[in-house]
Design an enzyme around this catalytic site. Structure first.
Site, short mmCIF file in Angstrom:
data_model
loop_
_atom_site.label_atom_id
_atom_site.label_comp_id
_atom_site.label_asym_id
_atom_site.label_seq_id
_atom_site.Cartn_x
_atom_site.Cartn_y
_atom_site.Cartn_z
N LYS A 14 31.01 1.37 20.29
CA LYS A 14 31.56 0.57 21.39
C LYS A 14 32.81 1.18 22.02
CE LYS A 14 28.50 -2.70 20.84
NZ LYS A 14 27.43 -2.94 21.85
N LYS A 74 32.80 3.50 28.00
CA LYS A 74 31.90 4.17 27.05
C LYS A 74 31.37 5.46 27.65
CE LYS A 74 30.24 -0.26 25.16
NZ LYS A 74 30.47 -1.17 26.30
N GLU A 165 21.34 0.18 28.79
CA GLU A 165 20.51 -0.21 29.93
C GLU A 165 21.34 -0.99 30.95
OE1 GLU A 165 16.02 -0.79 28.29
OE2 GLU A 165 17.43 -2.39 27.81
#
Length: 217
Positions: A14, A74, A165
């Site tokens: 994360k 990220k 996604e």
């Protein structure tokens, strides 16, 4: 490390340590693993875009603007980012290229074997194109096989990974000019090394118990 141990230890990172870069040799090994991913009838309906510098990662991060901004860090803080793309159709040129590569790699004992492989692959493509009418979904499933290879491959090399996604497909396709090239973005994978502030690294892994996911006949 055994594959089972890798599957149990890897997790979705994360937060990344922006100061750490993956060694070039490690990236080359990982990309080689990715290129050798399995696909139905060796169709290989994919393309992989790799970003390793700030400029490249910033372009990928354009897909994480607006409602997907939670994924921006990220992408920007990772060492490398790979966009896994899928073909928007299965063109004749690609079928010919795959067949020619198989021939160069020595997969055919004779012309009959070559013709048989070509006929088999075209049979599956035509089935999904004309009968089941799900050729795009079928090609995406092959790309997800490559995603699995990438995630376990990264774990085997001590590299952390984050599949995503959550991004604007249309915006990223436009930024990278994908649709003009016959591709569309499917999933983004960030690669690098976790930061000390990665909360997910401290949480136990959770999966449903074996008795609820296996049926033995």
């Amino acid at each position: 490390m055994q594959l089972t141990a890798l599957a149990k230890s890897r997790y979705t990172t994360k937060a990344y340590d922006a100061t750490r870069k993956i060694p070039q040799e490690t990236i080359e090994t990982l990309l080689d693993q990715l290129r050798h991913s399995p696909s139905s009838v060796n169709s290989q309906p994919w393309h992989f875009i790799v970003a390793s510098d700030d400029q490249g990662k910033a372009r990928v991060a354009k897909g994480a603007e607006g409602g997907f901004v939670y994924n921006e860090s990220k992408i920007l803080n990772a060492s490398h980012v790979i966009v896994l793309c899928t073909r928007t159709e299965m063109p004749e040129a690609h079928l010919q290229a795959v067949l020619a590569q198989e021939e160069r790699d020595g997969r055919f004992a004779n012309d009959e074997a070559k013709a048989g492989q070509d006929k088999s692959r075209r049979g599956y493509v035509n089935m999904h194109k004309f009968d089941q009418k799900d050729v795009q979904h079928w090609m995406e499933k092959q790309t997800y096989l490559a995603l699995g290879t990438l995630l376990l491959g990264a774990a085997s090399l001590g590299v952390d990974a984050t599949p995503m996604e959550g991004f604007d497909f249309k915006k990223l396709d436009e930024e990278l000019g994908l649709r003009d090239k016959g591709f569309t973005s499917l999933v983004i994978v960030s690669l690098g090394y976790r930061s000390e502030g990665d909360f997910n690294a401290k949480l136990p892994k959770s999966r449903l118990p074996a008795e609820s996911v296996f049926t033995f006949l």
